[in-house]
Write an enzyme that holds these catalytic residues in place. Structure first.
Site, PDB file in Angstrom:
ATOM      1  N   LYS A   1       0.847  -1.196   0.000  1.00  0.00           N
ATOM      2  CA  LYS A   1       0.000   0.000   0.000  1.00  0.00           C
ATOM      3  C   LYS A   1       0.881   1.243   0.000  1.00  0.00           C
ATOM      4  O   LYS A   1       1.677   1.454   0.919  1.00  0.00           O
ATOM      5  CB  LYS A   1      -0.905   0.008   1.233  1.00  0.00           C
TER       6      LYS A   1
ATOM      7  N   ASP B   1      -2.664  10.506   2.809  1.00  0.00           N
ATOM      8  CA  ASP B   1      -4.025  10.038   3.059  1.00  0.00           C
ATOM      9  C   ASP B   1      -4.870  11.152   3.651  1.00  0.00           C
ATOM     10  O   ASP B   1      -4.842  11.406   4.849  1.00  0.00           O
ATOM     11  CB  ASP B   1      -3.990   8.831   3.989  1.00  0.00           C
TER      12      ASP B   1
ATOM     13  N   LYS C   1     -10.333  13.341   6.874  1.00  0.00           N
ATOM     14  CA  LYS C   1      -9.746  13.271   8.213  1.00  0.00           C
ATOM     15  C   LYS C   1      -9.811  14.660   8.845  1.00  0.00           C
ATOM     16  O   LYS C   1      -9.367  15.638   8.258  1.00  0.00           O
ATOM     17  CB  LYS C   1      -8.290  12.803   8.133  1.00  0.00           C
TER      18      LYS C   1
ATOM     19  N   ASP D   1       1.683   7.009   5.080  1.00  0.00           N
ATOM     20  CA  ASP D   1       0.739   5.932   4.775  1.00  0.00           C
ATOM     21  C   ASP D   1       1.197   5.096   3.578  1.00  0.00           C
ATOM     22  O   ASP D   1       0.481   4.229   3.109  1.00  0.00           O
ATOM     23  CB  ASP D   1      -0.651   6.518   4.501  1.00  0.00           C
TER      24      ASP D   1
ATOM     25  N   ASP E   1     -12.185   6.614   3.592  1.00  0.00           N
ATOM     26  CA  ASP E   1     -10.923   6.604   4.328  1.00  0.00           C
ATOM     27  C   ASP E   1     -10.393   5.185   4.531  1.00  0.00           C
ATOM     28  O   ASP E   1      -9.298   5.005   5.037  1.00  0.00           O
ATOM     29  CB  ASP E   1     -11.099   7.295   5.680  1.00  0.00           C
TER      30      ASP E   1
ATOM     31  N   GLU F   1      -9.246   3.364   2.224  1.00  0.00           N
ATOM     32  CA  GLU F   1      -8.805   3.317   0.832  1.00  0.00           C
ATOM     33  C   GLU F   1      -7.668   2.333   0.586  1.00  0.00           C
ATOM     34  O   GLU F   1      -7.465   1.882  -0.538  1.00  0.00           O
ATOM     35  CB  GLU F   1      -8.376   4.722   0.375  1.00  0.00           C
TER      36      GLU F   1
ATOM     37  N   ARG G   1      -7.118  -0.818   1.414  1.00  0.00           N
ATOM     38  CA  ARG G   1      -7.492  -2.147   0.921  1.00  0.00           C
ATOM     39  C   ARG G   1      -7.971  -2.085  -0.524  1.00  0.00           C
ATOM     40  O   ARG G   1      -7.828  -3.043  -1.280  1.00  0.00           O
ATOM     41  CB  ARG G   1      -8.562  -2.749   1.836  1.00  0.00           C
TER      42      ARG G   1
END
Length: 519
Positions: A266, A271, A278, A289, A349, A351, A353
């Site tokens: 990932k 993010d 957020k 991230d 959020d 995202e 996966r």
């Protein structure tokens, strides 16, 4: 990429005048060699902290008259592990740089003698090297601004000892550390410097003139067709300098392939949370991230340096920024993934996966034609993993990975190589949680609440990835089982859990190297 040279030295006497400091990492100050015992004893008479914290002492017998003493503390309690040596060496590295040393010599004169390679401290000496290298690393932006000399250390000598594993060479240690350096650089760099295509550019340079083939996919129609879930997350980033890409890394050994490791990382370069923004200051630190993709790239860099026989490695890095804008995807959308599975978005959020899902689906199809394949996803995925596991990596395997010994290999290697993880088995409730709620969808990506307050918040994403990638057709009872381990590094990816300022740990490079790159 790797600036500090590592050299093995047979003894303190053999070091001559080539070094300017002696770094002693010791678990027992009462059993130090005569060359330094008197200096340490004298210092203890006037400073009680000598036995419990890193100290720089004047010592005529030490190179450069600098003795940097790094006590590990006790190592004989049930909860002590090899990180005592790693942490002491990391502290010593900071002291060495502050003291002006440029060519320190590392010595572990009293490492616990391992009876077998499975002993807890079998790799204590190697851990000292990795901890020391962790301590001297400085962020890429700092090195680009001030120059590489900001790290201070030019060469490190490591005195051989009976505790050093016979199969460990300086070249192996340096190759693994080069991988960890790549992982720290990619994870720890701010979002503009490491925007998706600049992330790809860094990888291309890191693997130039190596046996690793690098392919960058950034064409919008191709991404939308082959990686539709990833393209949805990056929908508002197309047309900007933050447009997404997939980076494919492939290493094929000379000779026969005995096993194939297939990894997905990932790489969310920043993010924002997307439309489910957020808030409350929780966006700071989200440039890290991308730690999962960074860790995967770092492992492949170690592979490139070691060039292991019999091990094929294929990795796809999903590198995306989930920008906010009129085109941003939103909750309630139903998006058909590469596998044909219809995914209803529960929260934008969640995202990570999604960006890994299509890469994983692709590798699962390819795995069917590979020799002894195993598949892994690596991600800073959930706050729940950090809450549940603290500073430890969470491993969520399928049954085939448990039965095939793959998850045990990672757990054991993590313990021995200062990169520990904990097991989180997947359960039927996780698969029930992600099952589609209507005839319009097959899977739900997530609920609409924070993972940290969701029951089994770091386990159910594995169930989503398992199902969206078609791994349900490769269960342990199938004719072609595929071992799969989801690896959540949200709690272990940076030191101290400080996502804005903490040094990246380069996890899980050491665990993978210990599990798969040893003879």
């Amino acid at each position: 990429m790797m600036n500090t040279e590592l050299v093995f030295v047979d003894s303190l006497a053999a070091a001559g005048n080539d070094y300017d400091a002696l770094v002693v990492v010791a678990s027992d100050l009462g059993n130090l060699p005569a060359e330094i015992a008197d200096t340490v004893a004298a210092a203890q008479r006037v400073n009680a902290k000598v036995a419990s914290s890193t100290q720089v002492l004047l010592c005529d017998k030490a190179p450069g008259q600098r003795l940097i003493l790094a006590p590990t503390g006790p190592v004989n309690r049930d909860f002590d592990d090899v990180r005592r040596f790693y942490d002491a060496a990391r502290s010593a590295a900071l002291a060495a740089v502050d003291a002006g040393a440029r060519k320190p010599l590392l010595w572990v004169p009293a490492a616990p003698q391992a009876q077998t390679q499975a002993d807890d401290f079998a790799h204590a000496v190697e851990a000292v090297w990795f901890g020391f290298a962790q301590g001297i690393w400085q962020p890429l932006e700092a090195r680009e601004h001030f120059g590489d000399e900001i790290e201070g250390i030019q060469q490190v000598g490591l005195i051989r000892s009976a505790a050093l594993s016979a199969e460990t060479s300086a070249e192996w240690l340096q190759a693994v550390e080069a991988g960890r350096r790549v992982a720290r650089d990619l994870c720890g760099t701010e979002p503009e410097r490491m925007a998706p295509l600049r992330f790809a550019e860094y990888c291309q340079k890191a693997f130039a003139n190596s046996p690793v083939k690098v392919t960058v996919i950034d064409d919008k129609p191709q991404l939308e067709h082959e990686y539709p879930l990833l393209a949805a997350v990056g929908r508002a980033s197309f047309g900007t300098h933050q447009r997404p890409c997939v980076i494919r890394l492939e290493y094929t050994p000379e000779g026969a392939v005995e096993q194939t490791l297939m990894l997905v990382g990932k790489g969310i370069t920043y993010d924002t949370g997307g439309a489910d923004l957020k808030t409350g200051g929780h966006m700071a630190g989200m440039s890290r991230d991308k730690g999962g993709a960074a860790g995967v790239a770092g492992f492949v860099k170690a592979v490139a340096g070691i060039r292991p026989q019999g091990v094929k490695v294929v990795a796809e890095l999903a590198v995306v920024r989930n920008n906010i804008g009129a085109l941003a995807f939103v909750s309630d959308e139903i998006i058909v993934g590469r596998s044909g599975v219809r995914v209803r978005i529960g929260n934008t959020d969640a995202e990570g996966r999604l960006v890994m899902a299509d890469c994983l689906a692709k590798l699962v199809i390819e795995a069917a034609g590979e020799t002894k394949p195993s598949v892994y996803t690596v991600a800073t995925l959930t706050g729940h993993a950090a809450l549940a596991k603290g500073p430890y990596t969470a491993l969520v395997p399928n049954k085939a990975a448990r039965q095939g010994g793959f998850v045990d290999a990672l757990l054991n290697a993590g313990e021995l190589w200062s990169d520990p993880a904990e097991l989180s088995p997947s359960r039927r409730e996780d698969f029930d949680f992600v099952r589609g709620r209507t005839k319009a969808d097959d899977l739900l990506s997530s609920n609409n609440g924070p993972s940290a307050t969701t029951r089994r918040g770091h386990q159910f994403p594995m169930a989503f990835l398992h199902e969206v990638a078609g791994l349900d057709k490769h269960d342990a009872s199938s004719s072609q089982p595929i071992p799969y381990v989801h690896i959540d590094i949200a709690g272990s990816g940076v030191e101290g859990g400080d996502w804005q300022h903490g040094k990246p740990t380069a996890t899980p490079v050491l665990a993978f190297a210990g599990a798969f790159l040893r003879k």
